[in-house]
Design a protein around this motif. Structure first.
Motif, PDB file in Angstrom:
ATOM      1  N   THR A  64      27.174  40.152   3.686  1.00 50.53           N
ATOM      2  CA  THR A  64      28.952  40.764   3.871  1.00 50.53           C
ATOM      3  C   THR A  64      29.435  40.637   2.562  1.00 50.53           C
ATOM      4  O   THR A  64      29.871  42.095   1.522  1.00 50.53           O
ATOM      5  CB  THR A  64      29.854  39.604   4.565  1.00 50.53           C
ATOM      6  N   ALA A  65      28.715  39.841   1.530  1.00 42.98           N
ATOM      7  CA  ALA A  65      28.867  39.836   0.177  1.00 42.98           C
ATOM      8  C   ALA A  65      27.789  40.758  -0.436  1.00 42.98           C
ATOM      9  O   ALA A  65      28.528  41.481  -1.954  1.00 42.98           O
ATOM     10  CB  ALA A  65      28.072  38.170  -0.211  1.00 42.98           C
ATOM     11  N   LEU A  68      30.261  44.281   0.249  1.00 46.63           N
ATOM     12  CA  LEU A  68      31.164  44.497  -0.604  1.00 46.63           C
ATOM     13  C   LEU A  68      31.154  44.884  -1.520  1.00 46.63           C
ATOM     14  O   LEU A  68      31.806  45.904  -2.638  1.00 46.63           O
ATOM     15  CB  LEU A  68      32.158  43.047  -0.085  1.00 46.63           C
ATOM     16  N   LEU A  69      30.520  43.577  -2.601  1.00 49.78           N
ATOM     17  CA  LEU A  69      29.929  44.342  -3.939  1.00 49.78           C
ATOM     18  C   LEU A  69      29.934  45.555  -4.269  1.00 49.78           C
ATOM     19  O   LEU A  69      29.918  45.875  -5.224  1.00 49.78           O
ATOM     20  CB  LEU A  69      28.997  43.581  -4.282  1.00 49.78           C
ATOM     21  N   SER A  71      30.484  48.291  -2.306  1.00 47.39           N
ATOM     22  CA  SER A  71      30.678  49.061  -2.343  1.00 47.39           C
ATOM     23  C   SER A  71      31.654  49.747  -3.212  1.00 47.39           C
ATOM     24  O   SER A  71      32.185  50.922  -3.113  1.00 47.39           O
ATOM     25  CB  SER A  71      31.429  49.409  -0.555  1.00 47.39           C
ATOM     26  N   LYS A  72      32.265  48.188  -3.504  1.00 44.65           N
ATOM     27  CA  LYS A  72      33.441  48.536  -4.949  1.00 44.65           C
ATOM     28  C   LYS A  72      32.909  48.742  -6.068  1.00 44.65           C
ATOM     29  O   LYS A  72      32.643  49.848  -6.974  1.00 44.65           O
ATOM     30  CB  LYS A  72      34.112  46.986  -5.393  1.00 44.65           C
ATOM     31  N   TRP A  93      40.189  47.531  -7.224  1.00 49.48           N
ATOM     32  CA  TRP A  93      39.680  47.781  -5.608  1.00 49.48           C
ATOM     33  C   TRP A  93      40.018  48.439  -4.601  1.00 49.48           C
ATOM     34  O   TRP A  93      38.912  48.445  -3.539  1.00 49.48           O
ATOM     35  CB  TRP A  93      40.737  46.432  -4.950  1.00 49.48           C
ATOM     36  N   ASN A  96      35.221  51.966  -2.912  1.00 47.81           N
ATOM     37  CA  ASN A  96      35.070  51.790  -2.449  1.00 47.81           C
ATOM     38  C   ASN A  96      34.012  53.361  -2.020  1.00 47.81           C
ATOM     39  O   ASN A  96      34.385  54.143  -1.817  1.00 47.81           O
ATOM     40  CB  ASN A  96      35.280  51.337  -1.050  1.00 47.81           C
ATOM     41  N   GLY A 101      27.708  50.466   0.086  1.00 50.34           N
ATOM     42  CA  GLY A 101      27.982  48.491   1.026  1.00 50.34           C
ATOM     43  C   GLY A 101      26.397  48.946   1.611  1.00 50.34           C
ATOM     44  O   GLY A 101      26.267  47.432   1.326  1.00 50.34           O
ATOM     45  N   GLY A 105      24.036  46.071   0.127  1.00 47.53           N
ATOM     46  CA  GLY A 105      25.050  44.575   1.469  1.00 47.53           C
ATOM     47  C   GLY A 105      22.976  45.082   2.194  1.00 47.53           C
ATOM     48  O   GLY A 105      22.554  43.046   2.814  1.00 47.53           O
TER      49      GLY A 105
END
Length: 260
Positions: A64-65, A68-69, A71-72, A93, A96, A101, A105
């Motif tokens: 998840t972390a 998220l990082l 993709s952005k 924000w 993405n 991701g 991921g």
């Protein structure tokens, strides 16, 4: 503003939810993630391989972390010049990409596994829920038309569609949906043979999807960073090299074991 387009469809497609106008893309993205996770937990309950709680939660947090990082980060680095010219938190924000991701991921999962000392592959179970979530998300991308950067370049081919700006463009979201459905079928055939080592389905998924994205992005608007390659394509090539190396070094010995 809406434009009358392909067979009377208006782009972007929006929905009224609790008095607010919501674009199709984020709505379908959220639905895709929800359904994908429910499908994953369903498969996990049926799976014979049971991971200890500390390993499962560590892998989930890492994935998840990292996703998220990544993709952005990759989403914003698609146009690094624009990023540094006008630093806007809201815009950062909102940018993405699934490529970032998936790539980050993977890094997050591998780091989490090293921390807890788990060496076995954990990816096969997530493959089909992930594909399902991506298909649903891409429906939202298509319905959003040219109002988010998930559309193709103009084309004169029979596949060209007016996505909201009166140009016939490649409907790249539909191309990706078709590819993902075909990939699902192929991976199911491989899975039913039940002769490959754990993690092989995930490796083939990653190798196939990132190869497809390198090709697909040539018919999408992009900023050329190195040669005629965009940021996403460069990331894809790095992941492709990693998985070619990984499959080459793990499959032969494992395959011989299953054949004996």
């Amino acid at each position: 503003m809406k434009y009358l387009t392909f067979e009377g469809m208006d782009f972007p497609v929006t929905f009224q939810i609790f008095g607010k106008t919501i674009l199709a893309h984020p709505l379908f993205e959220a639905i895709g993630m929800f359904i994908g996770m429910r499908y994953y937990f369903y498969l996990k309950r049926k799976s014979k391989e049971k991971l200890p709680f500390n390993i499962s939660i560590s892998v989930l947090i890492g994935a998840t972390a990292g996703a998220l990082l990544g993709s952005k980060l990759i989403g914003n680095l698609e146009n690094p010049f624009k990023l540094f010219e006008s630093f806007d938190i809201a815009a950062i924000w909102s940018n993405n990409t699934i490529v970032g991701g998936l790539a980050f991921g993977l890094i997050g999962v591998e780091l989490a596994k090293k921390i807890v000392g788990h060496k076995e592959s954990t990816g096969d179970l997530i493959v089909f829920p992930l594909i399902l979530a991506m298909i649903i998300g891409r429906i939202g991308c298509f319905l959003t038309g040219i109002y988010e950067e998930t559309y193709g370049i103009p084309t004169t081919s029979i596949f060209g569609m007016n996505l909201g700006d009166n140009y016939l463009r490649h409907p790249v979201a539909l191309y990706e949906i078709v590819f993902l459905i075909l990939l699902w079928i192929v991976l199911k055939v491989i899975q039913k043979r039940n002769i490959y080592p754990s993690g092989f389905i995930f490796q083939i998924f990653m190798l196939s999807y990132f190869t497809f994205r390198v090709i697909l992005d040539f018919i999408k608007p992009r900023l050329e960073i190195v040669g005629n390659l965009g940021t996403i394509q460069i990331v894809c090539i790095c992941v492709i090299i990693y998985y070619i190396y990984k499959i080459k070094n793990t499959l032969p010995s494992q395959y011989k074991k299953y054949q004996s």
